[in-house]
Design an enzyme around this catalytic site. Structure first.
Site, PDB file in Angstrom:
ATOM      1  CB  THR A 124       0.900  21.823   9.873  1.00  0.00           C
ATOM      2  OG1 THR A 124       0.890  21.920  11.295  1.00  0.00           O
ATOM      3  CG2 THR A 124       2.237  21.207   9.485  1.00  0.00           C
ATOM      4  CG  ASP A 125      -0.032  25.245  13.991  1.00  0.00           C
ATOM      5  OD1 ASP A 125       0.166  24.032  13.808  1.00  0.00           O
ATOM      6  OD2 ASP A 125      -0.764  25.687  14.895  1.00  0.00           O
ATOM      7  CD  GLU A 126       1.809  19.852  14.663  1.00  0.00           C
ATOM      8  OE1 GLU A 126       2.732  19.152  15.080  1.00  0.00           O
ATOM      9  OE2 GLU A 126       0.626  19.492  14.669  1.00  0.00           O
ATOM     10  CE1 TYR A 148       2.456  16.321   9.731  1.00  0.00           C
ATOM     11  CE2 TYR A 148       2.285  17.487  11.827  1.00  0.00           C
ATOM     12  CZ  TYR A 148       1.870  17.289  10.520  1.00  0.00           C
ATOM     13  OH  TYR A 148       0.877  18.077   9.999  1.00  0.00           O
ATOM     14  CE  LYS A 152       2.230  19.095   5.848  1.00  0.00           C
ATOM     15  NZ  LYS A 152       1.516  18.629   4.625  1.00  0.00           N
TER      16      LYS A 152
HETATM   17  P1  TYD Z   1      -2.532  15.951  18.492  1.00  0.00           P
HETATM   18  O1  TYD Z   1      -3.998  15.825  18.278  1.00  0.00           O
HETATM   19  O2  TYD Z   1      -1.674  14.735  18.309  1.00  0.00           O
HETATM   20  O3  TYD Z   1      -2.034  17.159  17.596  1.00  0.00           O
HETATM   21  P2  TYD Z   1      -0.571  17.893  17.562  1.00  0.00           P
HETATM   22  O4  TYD Z   1       0.385  17.165  18.421  1.00  0.00           O
HETATM   23  O5  TYD Z   1      -0.231  17.773  16.135  1.00  0.00           O
HETATM   24  O6  TYD Z   1      -0.827  19.288  18.020  1.00  0.00           O
HETATM   25  O7  TYD Z   1      -2.278  16.472  19.967  1.00  0.00           O
HETATM   26  C1  TYD Z   1      -2.822  17.679  20.426  1.00  0.00           C
HETATM   27  C2  TYD Z   1      -2.309  17.904  21.818  1.00  0.00           C
HETATM   28  O8  TYD Z   1      -2.828  16.882  22.676  1.00  0.00           O
HETATM   29  C3  TYD Z   1      -0.796  17.785  21.922  1.00  0.00           C
HETATM   30  O9  TYD Z   1      -0.326  18.745  22.878  1.00  0.00           O
HETATM   31  C4  TYD Z   1      -0.562  16.389  22.448  1.00  0.00           C
HETATM   32  C5  TYD Z   1      -1.783  16.134  23.311  1.00  0.00           C
HETATM   33  N1  TYD Z   1      -2.229  14.720  23.350  1.00  0.00           N
HETATM   34  C6  TYD Z   1      -2.435  14.107  24.603  1.00  0.00           C
HETATM   35  O10 TYD Z   1      -2.253  14.713  25.673  1.00  0.00           O
HETATM   36  N2  TYD Z   1      -2.838  12.805  24.608  1.00  0.00           N
HETATM   37  C7  TYD Z   1      -3.049  12.091  23.460  1.00  0.00           C
HETATM   38  O11 TYD Z   1      -3.395  10.892  23.527  1.00  0.00           O
HETATM   39  C8  TYD Z   1      -2.856  12.744  22.197  1.00  0.00           C
HETATM   40  C9  TYD Z   1      -3.064  12.001  20.919  1.00  0.00           C
HETATM   41  C10 TYD Z   1      -2.450  14.064  22.207  1.00  0.00           C
END
Ligand code: TYD
Length: 333
Positions: A124-126, A148, A152
């Site tokens: 992942t890019d994370e 997380y 990774k």
């Molecule tokens: P997510 O889908 O959890 O992916 P990641 O954190 O791995 O990128 O979240 C995407 C973006 O959305 C992230 O900036 C966090 C935000 N988010 C919210 O604002 N509310 C939520 O309930 C969730 C799950 C994520």
């Protein structure tokens, strides 16, 4: 080719299995999945009876089952298994280290022992952490910020070490945020769609201006296919959808499509250590001939329709384990 896909009952893995079985009429797949909370055989109902597909229930941390399957010498092991949700990793970090790092090491050991010809680690890019301007290349420093992404990054480093030390033929793919059918409704896009379909509020973290680079899941599947067939051993390939959006923009799109107004947004306390922006440069995999095919708007509309038409799939999920997680998540913030 005979492929051993691990974690194939999850979101990206199940989409990948369907994609490969459709695209290559002579390929066979064994799917090893522990069926933990997000692994769901309903994601593969349509391929279940396919004679070229087989399922084994088991954990990638279980040396016995991994050994048993690697001994059959598949042409490639493609590892999708991982705990993947940042918020969950903040609640239960140890599980992430176990599955995402030790599980991968168990697979790598088996690949080494049985001299498997190709090991693809889906990442992942994370791992790169947040970037204010510009985009990460495969040479960028890994700077993960939550359990997380750290797990990774750890897995990627172990995989590269197995390549350098033991010549295990590893390729790593790092993609940006995926979306599409069968994504577990704890992630932003499916959570917001399903909450709105249930006429519930949608929790937006902080100011909602965090940026993600979105890719439709089938574009990622195709890029992984390119990495398998044309990738160079020992290399890392970034996979980006080239669509950068703030969470507010994603939210507005979904609200608008479902004809709901902004009163459904609930601004909640920000996620601890929340990465502001992810961005990938994927020119390296483009040199292999791949580029994303799906238009973001069309793919997101299709995804919303999919959740509208598959309510029994996500309603079952949201009434069980997910509900417990969700309660815990909000009581601990
Ligand atoms: P997510 O889908 O959890 O992916 P990641 O954190 O791995 O990128 O979240 C995407 C973006 O959305 C992230 O900036 C966090 C935000 N988010 C919210 O604002 N509310 C939520 O309930 C969730 C799950 C994520």
């Amino acid at each position: 080719m005979n492929l051993l896909v691990t974690g194939g009952a999850g979101f990206i893995g199940s989409n990948f299995i369907r994609y490969i079985l459709n695209k290559y009429p002579d390929y066979k797949i064994i799917n090893l999945d522990a069926l933990k909370y997000s692994g769901n055989l309903e994601n593969l109902k349509d391929v279940d009876k396919n004679p070229r597909y087989g399922f084994v229930k088991g954990d990638i941390c279980d040396k016995k089952v991994v050994d048993f399957l690697a001994k059959k010498r598949p042409d490639a092991i493609i590892n999708f298994s991982a705990m993947t949700h940042v918020d969950r990793s903040i609640l239960e970090p140890e599980e992430f280290t176990k599955t995402d790092i030790l599980g991968v090491q168990t697979l790598l050991e088996a690949a080494r022992k049985y001299k498997i010809d190709l090991f693809i680690q889906i990442s992942t890019d994370e791992c790169y952490g947040s970037i204010e301007k510009g985009s990460f290349t495969e040479e960028s420093t890994l700077s993960p910020t939550n359990p997380y992404s750290a797990s990774k990054a750890g897995a990627d480093l172990i995989a590269l070490a197995y390549y350098k030390t033991f010549n295990v033929p590893v390729i790593i793919t790092r993609s940006s945020n995926n979306f599409g059918p069968y994504q577990y409704p704890e992630k932003l896009i499916p959570l917001f769609i399903t909450n709105l379909l249930e006429d519930k509020k949608i929790p937006l973290y902080g100011d909602g201006k965090h940026k993600r680079d979105w890719i439709y899941v089938l574009d990622n599947c195709e890029a992984i296919d390119y990495a398998i067939h044309y990738g160079k051993i020992g290399e890392i390939y970034n996979i980006s959808g080239n669509t950068e959006k703030t969470n507010l923009e994603i939210t507005a799109f979904i609200l608008n499509y479902l004809k709901k107004d902004e009163t459904y947004i609930e601004f909640v306390k920000d996620r601890p250590g929340h990465d502001r922006r992810y961005s990938l440069n994927s020119s390296k995999i483009k040199k292999l001939g791949w580029s994303p095919k799906y238009k973001f708007d069309d793919a997101l509309e299709y995804t919303i329709e999919w959740y509208k038409n598959n309510q029994s799939w996500w309603k079952k999920i949201k009434s069980g384990e997910f509900l417990e997680y969700y309660k815990k998540q909000y009581s601990e913030i």
